[in-house]
Scaffold this active site. Sequence first.
Site, PDB file in Angstrom:
ATOM      1  N   TYR A   1      52.704  57.444 -18.637  1.00  0.00           N
ATOM      2  CA  TYR A   1      52.831  57.401 -17.546  1.00  0.00           C
ATOM      3  C   TYR A   1      52.694  55.882 -16.739  1.00  0.00           C
ATOM      4  CZ  TYR A   1      50.342  58.554 -12.787  1.00  0.00           C
ATOM      5  OH  TYR A   1      49.533  58.472 -11.344  1.00  0.00           O
TER       6      TYR A   1
ATOM      7  N   HIS B   1      57.511  62.213  -6.390  1.00  0.00           N
ATOM      8  CA  HIS B   1      57.372  63.798  -7.232  1.00  0.00           C
ATOM      9  C   HIS B   1      56.960  62.649  -8.805  1.00  0.00           C
ATOM     10  CE1 HIS B   1      61.382  61.815  -7.708  1.00  0.00           C
ATOM     11  NE2 HIS B   1      61.139  62.190  -8.615  1.00  0.00           N
TER      12      HIS B   1
ATOM     13  N   LYS C   1      55.109  54.017 -14.077  1.00  0.00           N
ATOM     14  CA  LYS C   1      54.727  53.119 -12.328  1.00  0.00           C
ATOM     15  C   LYS C   1      54.702  51.859 -12.736  1.00  0.00           C
ATOM     16  CE  LYS C   1      53.452  57.345 -10.982  1.00  0.00           C
ATOM     17  NZ  LYS C   1      54.025  57.789  -9.634  1.00  0.00           N
TER      18      LYS C   1
ATOM     19  N   ALA D   1      53.684  53.638 -18.051  1.00  0.00           N
ATOM     20  CA  ALA D   1      54.683  53.036 -17.997  1.00  0.00           C
ATOM     21  C   ALA D   1      55.518  52.774 -16.943  1.00  0.00           C
ATOM     22  CB  ALA D   1      55.624  53.051 -19.289  1.00  0.00           C
TER      23      ALA D   1
ATOM     24  N   THR E   1      43.231  66.179  -5.565  1.00  0.00           N
ATOM     25  CA  THR E   1      44.264  66.761  -5.671  1.00  0.00           C
ATOM     26  C   THR E   1      44.071  67.563  -7.103  1.00  0.00           C
ATOM     27  OG1 THR E   1      45.692  66.204  -7.564  1.00  0.00           O
ATOM     28  CG2 THR E   1      46.260  65.499  -4.918  1.00  0.00           C
TER      29      THR E   1
HETATM   30  N1  LIG Z   1      46.827  62.417  -7.946  1.00  0.00           N
HETATM   31  C1  LIG Z   1      45.880  61.704  -8.276  1.00  0.00           C
HETATM   32  O1  LIG Z   1      44.968  61.054  -8.531  1.00  0.00           O
HETATM   33  C2  LIG Z   1      46.994  60.300  -7.965  1.00  0.00           C
HETATM   34  C3  LIG Z   1      48.105  60.989  -7.552  1.00  0.00           C
HETATM   35  N2  LIG Z   1      49.540  59.358  -7.994  1.00  0.00           N
HETATM   36  C4  LIG Z   1      50.246  59.857  -7.636  1.00  0.00           C
HETATM   37  O2  LIG Z   1      50.605  60.358  -6.366  1.00  0.00           O
HETATM   38  C5  LIG Z   1      51.838  61.483  -6.671  1.00  0.00           C
HETATM   39  C6  LIG Z   1      51.169  62.907  -6.299  1.00  0.00           C
HETATM   40  O3  LIG Z   1      50.217  63.141  -7.503  1.00  0.00           O
HETATM   41  P1  LIG Z   1      49.794  64.485  -6.562  1.00  0.00           P
HETATM   42  O4  LIG Z   1      49.306  65.216  -5.813  1.00  0.00           O
HETATM   43  O5  LIG Z   1      48.387  64.463  -7.103  1.00  0.00           O
HETATM   44  O6  LIG Z   1      50.740  65.431  -8.173  1.00  0.00           O
HETATM   45  P2  LIG Z   1      50.560  67.287  -8.033  1.00  0.00           P
HETATM   46  O7  LIG Z   1      50.776  67.292  -9.359  1.00  0.00           O
HETATM   47  O8  LIG Z   1      49.656  67.536  -7.025  1.00  0.00           O
HETATM   48  O9  LIG Z   1      52.038  67.597  -7.244  1.00  0.00           O
HETATM   49  C7  LIG Z   1      53.109  66.738  -7.784  1.00  0.00           C
HETATM   50  C8  LIG Z   1      54.280  67.590  -7.464  1.00  0.00           C
HETATM   51  O10 LIG Z   1      55.387  67.042  -8.496  1.00  0.00           O
HETATM   52  C9  LIG Z   1      56.245  68.130  -8.521  1.00  0.00           C
HETATM   53  N3  LIG Z   1      57.272  68.436  -9.789  1.00  0.00           N
HETATM   54  C10 LIG Z   1      56.429  68.416 -10.730  1.00  0.00           C
HETATM   55  N4  LIG Z   1      57.214  67.919 -11.929  1.00  0.00           N
HETATM   56  C11 LIG Z   1      59.004  68.136 -11.440  1.00  0.00           C
HETATM   57  C12 LIG Z   1      60.298  67.821 -11.758  1.00  0.00           C
HETATM   58  N5  LIG Z   1      60.209  68.021 -12.197  1.00  0.00           N
HETATM   59  N6  LIG Z   1      60.923  67.916 -10.542  1.00  0.00           N
HETATM   60  C13 LIG Z   1      60.443  68.233  -9.131  1.00  0.00           C
HETATM   61  N7  LIG Z   1      59.415  68.282  -8.850  1.00  0.00           N
HETATM   62  C14 LIG Z   1      58.615  68.382  -9.778  1.00  0.00           C
HETATM   63  C15 LIG Z   1      55.363  69.362  -8.215  1.00  0.00           C
HETATM   64  O11 LIG Z   1      55.699  70.258  -8.139  1.00  0.00           O
HETATM   65  P3  LIG Z   1      56.384  71.613  -8.793  1.00  0.00           P
HETATM   66  O12 LIG Z   1      55.701  72.077  -9.834  1.00  0.00           O
HETATM   67  O13 LIG Z   1      56.839  72.697  -8.374  1.00  0.00           O
HETATM   68  O14 LIG Z   1      58.053  71.118  -8.824  1.00  0.00           O
HETATM   69  C16 LIG Z   1      54.505  69.214  -7.255  1.00  0.00           C
HETATM   70  O15 LIG Z   1      54.632  68.828  -5.897  1.00  0.00           O
HETATM   71  C17 LIG Z   1      52.372  60.811  -7.962  1.00  0.00           C
HETATM   72  O16 LIG Z   1      53.678  60.593  -7.199  1.00  0.00           O
HETATM   73  C18 LIG Z   1      50.828  60.557  -8.855  1.00  0.00           C
HETATM   74  O17 LIG Z   1      51.790  59.573  -9.714  1.00  0.00           O
HETATM   75  C19 LIG Z   1      48.571  58.225  -8.099  1.00  0.00           C
HETATM   76  C20 LIG Z   1      47.241  57.609  -7.928  1.00  0.00           C
HETATM   77  C21 LIG Z   1      46.300  58.730  -8.185  1.00  0.00           C
HETATM   78  C1  LIG Z   2      47.834  61.110 -13.811  1.00  0.00           C
HETATM   79  C2  LIG Z   2      46.619  61.057 -13.184  1.00  0.00           C
HETATM   80  C3  LIG Z   2      47.236  60.251 -11.392  1.00  0.00           C
HETATM   81  C4  LIG Z   2      46.877  58.862 -11.236  1.00  0.00           C
HETATM   82  O1  LIG Z   2      47.459  58.201 -11.311  1.00  0.00           O
HETATM   83  C5  LIG Z   2      45.095  59.371 -12.842  1.00  0.00           C
HETATM   84  C6  LIG Z   2      44.954  60.064 -13.505  1.00  0.00           C
HETATM   85  C7  LIG Z   2      43.361  60.445 -13.864  1.00  0.00           C
HETATM   86  C8  LIG Z   2      42.601  58.533 -14.323  1.00  0.00           C
HETATM   87  C9  LIG Z   2      43.365  57.737 -12.866  1.00  0.00           C
HETATM   88  C10 LIG Z   2      42.314  56.979 -12.121  1.00  0.00           C
HETATM   89  C11 LIG Z   2      42.164  55.891 -11.337  1.00  0.00           C
HETATM   90  O2  LIG Z   2      42.045  55.280 -10.537  1.00  0.00           O
HETATM   91  C12 LIG Z   2      44.007  55.400 -11.138  1.00  0.00           C
HETATM   92  C13 LIG Z   2      44.677  57.030 -10.463  1.00  0.00           C
HETATM   93  C14 LIG Z   2      44.853  57.299 -12.434  1.00  0.00           C
HETATM   94  C15 LIG Z   2      45.516  56.741 -13.261  1.00  0.00           C
HETATM   95  C16 LIG Z   2      45.145  60.975 -13.248  1.00  0.00           C
HETATM   96  C17 LIG Z   2      45.393  61.871 -14.335  1.00  0.00           C
HETATM   97  C18 LIG Z   2      46.390  63.578 -13.671  1.00  0.00           C
HETATM   98  C19 LIG Z   2      46.953  62.674 -12.752  1.00  0.00           C
HETATM   99  C20 LIG Z   2      48.463  62.802 -12.316  1.00  0.00           C
HETATM  100  O3  LIG Z   2      48.792  63.201 -13.341  1.00  0.00           O
HETATM  101  C21 LIG Z   2      48.767  63.164 -10.684  1.00  0.00           C
HETATM  102  O4  LIG Z   2      47.792  63.698 -10.120  1.00  0.00           O
END
Ligand SMILES: NC(=O)C1=CN([C@@H]2O[C@H](COP(=O)(O)OP(=O)(O)OC[C@H]3O[C@@H](n4cnc5c(N)ncnc54)[C@H](OP(=O)(O)O)[C@@H]3O)[C@@H](O)[C@H]2O)C=CC1
Ligand SMILES: C[C@]12CC(=O)[C@H]3[C@@H](CCC4=CC(=O)CC[C@@]43C)[C@@H]1CC[C@@H]2C(=O)CO
Length: 279
Positions: free
Chosen positions: A166, A103, A170, A168, A203
Amino acid sequence: HYLYSARDAFTPAMLQGKRVIVTGSSMGIGEQMAYRLAEMGAHVVVTSRSQEALQKVTSRCLELGAASAHYLVGSMEDKAFTESFVARASELLGGLDMLVLNHITSCPMSLFRGDMNMVRRVMEVNFLSYVTLTAAAEPLLSRSNGSIVVVSSLAGKVPTPLVAPYSASKFALDGFFSSLRREYSMTKVNVSVTLCVLGLIDTNTAMRAVEGIMSMPSAPKEECALEILRAGALRQEEMYYGASTWMSPLLMNPGRKLLEVLLSDYFNANLFVSKKTDP
Ligand SMILES: NC(=O)C1=CN([C@@H]2O[C@H](COP(=O)(O)OP(=O)(O)OC[C@H]3O[C@@H](n4cnc5c(N)ncnc54)[C@H](OP(=O)(O)O)[C@@H]3O)[C@@H](O)[C@H]2O)C=CC1
Ligand SMILES: C[C@]12CC(=O)[C@H]3[C@@H](CCC4=CC(=O)CC[C@@]43C)[C@@H]1CC[C@@H]2C(=O)CO
């Protein structure tokens, strides 16, 4: 050979019947991890703030073949919820084999202009709640020789503009969980810690956030979810997905790994008695 032999070692049977928590699993990568686990016949508990979304995810998990699927609704900003969550989830599961910490709180891409409330919220949800959940899960995972899977980002290894708070949070995950992995190794606690370093994944949250700001290829969340679970099941220390292939050797940072081992020798070994005997 190392990379491919490890890949060949994974089979879905490794997660069949396993008791797994996936946080942040109402959407995105977390939702897809729940579905991959269901397809492999695992017991899953999913959690986030949205009951309606979680109900749909658990129903879909049961359709896909989950051994069981439950949800717990709450915010990881809520200290009471975070502190009680693992006990409640493990009661539903009958124990715990894998804790997937995924999350994050919402963080729009923008220059840092001193918004300390946002920094505190990001550190609370993206980092401190992971530590709280891990502290609660450790006894259960120690008993099952289980696994902790921490979902991070390229921004947790490489300074990245427009996401400073964010990034920081990570980087903090890397510091804490890589240090915890050393402690587990030195105290003979058989719990694996896998740090997952992700590039841009397709996503909805990410695609919306980067629109008009960045134009770079994104990787599929469905495959990303499977790769995270594969790395956790194989007890890998780190996994890299969604970044260009040439980045992986640079991210592995062999110099840091060598220093990690060398520095461990400077400590008084008597300090690292088995945690199982600690109070
Ligand atoms: N997508 C990307 O490009 C990247 C993603 N990541 C990492 O992958 C992971 C998932 O990212 P992604 O799938 O894109 O994120 P999403 O925004 O799609 O999903 C985030 C999830 O966290 C939940 N959430 C948000 N706020 C809270 C809260 N306060 N308490 C509990 N749950 C919460 C949301 O559900 P709800 O709102 O219902 O609470 C949701 O299920 C993260 O750790 C992100 O840093 C890393 C690099 C790149
Ligand atoms: C913060 C978030 C998830 C990430 O980590 C990416 C960021 C957009 C810029 C990026 C480029 C990369 O190649 C590495 C990942 C990242 C730093 C994304 C913006 C919103 C994303 C988020 O909050 C989770 O979906």
